[in-house]
Design an enzyme around this catalytic site. Sequence first.
Site, PDB file in Angstrom:
ATOM      1  N   SER A 154       0.894  -1.147   0.036  1.00 50.82           N
ATOM      2  CA  SER A 154       0.376   0.151  -0.183  1.00 50.82           C
ATOM      3  C   SER A 154       0.579   0.981   0.192  1.00 50.82           C
ATOM      4  CB  SER A 154      -1.078   0.315   1.043  1.00 50.82           C
ATOM      5  OG  SER A 154      -0.484  -0.075   2.572  1.00 50.82           O
ATOM      6  N   GLU A 155       2.018   1.765   0.645  1.00 48.45           N
ATOM      7  CA  GLU A 155       3.169   2.113   0.839  1.00 48.45           C
ATOM      8  C   GLU A 155       4.164   1.845   0.312  1.00 48.45           C
ATOM      9  OE1 GLU A 155      -0.422   4.587   2.160  1.00 48.45           O
ATOM     10  OE2 GLU A 155       0.115   3.147   2.684  1.00 48.45           O
ATOM     11  N   SER A 156       5.355   2.586  -0.230  1.00 47.16           N
ATOM     12  CA  SER A 156       6.565   2.229   0.186  1.00 47.16           C
ATOM     13  C   SER A 156       7.349   3.556   0.974  1.00 47.16           C
ATOM     14  CB  SER A 156       7.311   1.639  -1.145  1.00 47.16           C
ATOM     15  OG  SER A 156       6.317   0.911  -0.811  1.00 47.16           O
TER      16      SER A 156
END
Length: 302
Positions: free
Chosen positions: A46-48
């Site tokens: 979903s995020e990095s």
Amino acid sequence: MKSRRYVVYDVFTSEVLTGNPLAVLLDCDGLDTAAMQRIAREFNLSESTFVLPPEDPRHRARVRIFTPDYEMPFAGHPTVGTAIALAEQSGSNAPSIFVLEENIGPVRCAVGHSGGTAFAEFSLAQLPQSPSFSADAGAVAAALGLGPHEIGFENHRISYWTAGVPYVAVPVSGLEVAGKVRFDNAAWMEISPAKSGSAVASAYVYCRETVHHDSAFHARMFVPGNPSYEDPATGSAVAAFAGAIAHFDKPVDGASQYWIEQGMEMGRPSRIRLEIDMAKGAIAAARIGGQAVKVAEGVLFA
């Protein structure tokens, strides 16, 4: 080809393979925006986050946050996870306080360890605001696969909040109803507001009834898009939701603390701590906190 170290943490949990996974890229010199976006798409979480030298030498790092499709101004589990990753890279479990530079602005973080598990807390760079939004409860309910009679509890009604990322907060009558939600992306895109230049506001569904006795709220969060998806732990939504708590529950002046459970329906249980400082009936400050555990590390050749 450059070798870049990375770590993966499960955030807002003390157990691996629960909570919300996050990739943290530690060696980002020479990466431009397009390369960061491609790497975030490669990890497909979903995020990095991408850790860069700070612009202000008094701060710990410059941090950029990407979904597989776009860059975020701020996000909760990436902030907590990155803060813990940087603290653990130092090799010391001593408590630490530092500032991360995010697109939303400077974010103050505090990291400590308890029982062998790291805990990080950050102060909101932007307090929750409520842009104008008129919602038809029937249309919102239909977009969630619910009936209008299942929306709302006590004096809580549908509301729209942002503390850097926009959310429509949808109160439902209890756990059974929360578990019934089936997100209709097309219907939601028709009714959800969009801030200029940003994604359509996501759906934050919550109720007072909880699974754990020490939780204040049970929540689910749905991100519209192609494809849409459910998120197991969403700190930016809790940051916005602080506005709904202040508006509907009217905490007394001083500090209040809330544990919010999320991810139960996905099999990735999470716990997010929200602290709100009230002064003269308004939010003066707020903090988001949670644990994180490292589940992977390695080298990316890119």
